[in-house]
Design an enzyme around this catalytic site. Structure first.
Site, short mmCIF file in Angstrom:
data_model
loop_
_atom_site.label_atom_id
_atom_site.label_comp_id
_atom_site.label_asym_id
_atom_site.label_seq_id
_atom_site.Cartn_x
_atom_site.Cartn_y
_atom_site.Cartn_z
CD GLU A 135 -2.21 -1.03 -2.54
OE1 GLU A 135 -1.52 -2.03 -2.33
OE2 GLU A 135 -2.62 -0.28 -1.65
CD GLU B 251 -5.93 3.56 0.76
OE1 GLU B 251 -4.86 3.27 1.32
OE2 GLU B 251 -6.57 2.78 0.06
#
Ligand code: 9MR
Length: 376
Positions: free
Chosen positions: A161, A266
């Site tokens: 991220e 995810e």
């Protein structure tokens, strides 16, 4: 053909979507036996699942999956809380669990902005640490953690991220202290610590074109520097109606075009309304938000259960269409009861984002996925 039949085990829901002739729950086919050869199917696991306190989820993992990712236990704060203190026991058990059950073991994650203790960025005088100090701490951490599991952890989410949705670099302490080069340094140190390990960049919302383009720039820049990067993970914390299948497909093909392994890392489907700004603890009017959005405290109604099943079927239809480009699909959790989405953006909502219910029983969404994987 999809048909409806009563299913007592689906207590709260009363009805389960199932295909003609599919085995009853408990005898259902194992996901890992119906995925195409070469595609890993994984789940994020917790300490409680690894050590057996959550025996229900542990059984689901060993029966259905052939890969595991640690949901939290390899993040910086739990494993390296103080400069001279490492807490390796949970991670040691995690890696041994994966090995004992023949699972491909993934490492998550080395460099991220949350879950990194403040001391990493504090200098001798109590102010911001300088670039060299932060880089040396990064190197020490990566050498210790990656080095300890050399040859045992198959691939690492090296940087997680690092991007904003508009494609700019996220302003984290890593960026502030080291500059953009922190990404390259993390990959360099990880490769030095385990030359055989696969190295990944992992982020969410890569279906947004600006963000995806930025992730591809990271891949290109790492390669221009002669550094190893093997894959990019699209996290896939999706909603029932967003992003569209077309947007997900564009992500898979664009990433594959850069000759990296593409992974869905995810996966979960949030069935509850989200705060459009994705705020967490700083969300205003929390009590109202909870009351208005905790829509299904006593079970997911049939219509939403079917919608979830169709959404998963659509996603796995796409997975099958691009199976030559995808190396892994990992769910973010095992059973609905322990998903992070029960506690995000606020604690105490009842969510239903995964394939297995709170008792570890396969949901209609599971049957829908199996149907697609079997090509029916
Ligand atoms: O599911 C994880 C949750 O239990 C943790 O509290 C949280 C903060 O460490 O991280 C969650 O997992 C995140 C993952 O590591 C990175 N992508 C987003 C995931 C959901 O927030």
């Amino acid at each position: 053909m999809i048909s409806l039949r009563p299913n007592v085990r689906m207590g709260l829901v009363g009805l389960a979507l199932t295909t003609a002739g599919m085995a009853a729950s408990g005898e259902e086919p194992a996901l890992k036996h119906v995925v195409p050869k070469g595609l890993l199917i994984g789940a994020a696991v917790s300490e409680r699942q690894v050590d057996g306190r959550d025996a229900i989820a542990r059984r689901v993992v060993t029966r259905h999956f052939n890969s595991v990712t640690p949901e939290n236990l390899l993040k910086w704060r739990p494993i390296h809380p103080q400069p001279d203190e490492y807490v390796f026991e949970p991670a040691d058990r995690y890696v041994a669990f994966g090995e004992d059950h023949g699972l491909t073991v993934i490492g998550h994650t080395l460099i991220w902005h949350p879950q990194t203790p403040d001391w990493v960025f504090v200098g001798k005088d109590g102010g911001r640490a300088d670039r060299e100090t932060v880089l040396s701490r990064m190197r020490t951490h990566i050498e210790a953690v990656v080095g300890r599991y050399r040859g045992r952890i198959h691939g690492w989410d090296v940087v997680n991220e690092a991007l904003n949705d508009d494609g700019t670099f996220r302003e984290t302490p890593w960026l502030e202290t080291v500059g953009e080069e922190y990404i390259a340094k993390a990959f360099e140190y990880a490769h030095a610590a385990d030359p055989e390990a696969k190295l990944y960049y992992n982020d969410y919302n890569l279906w947004k074109p600006e963000k995806r383009a930025a992730a591809l720039r990271i891949v290109k820049q790492l390669r221009q520097r002669g550094l190893r990067i093997d894959g990019v993970g699209e996290q896939a914390h999706y909603m029932l109606d967003s992003p569209s299948i077309g947007e997900i497909e564009a992500t898979i093909t664009a990433l594959a075009g850069s000759r990296v392994q593409v992974m869905i890392t995810e996966l979960d489907i949030d069935v509850l309304p989200r705060d459009p700004e994705m705020r967490g603890a700083d969300l205003p009017k929390q009590a109202e938000f909870l009351a208005e959005t905790n829509l299904y405290p006593n079970g997911l109604p049939k219509a939403q259960q079917e919608q979830l099943a169709r959404r998963y079927a659509d996603i796995f239809t796409l997975v099958m269409r691009h199976r030559d480009k995808l190396s892994r699909v990992t769910f973010w959790g095992v059973t609905d009861g322990q998903s992070w989405l029960n506690n995000f953006p606020l604690r105490g909502r009842v969510n239903y984002p995964l394939l297995f219910d709170r008792q570890g029983q396969p949901k209609p969404a599971f049957n829908a996925v199996v149907d697609v994987l079997k090509g029916s």
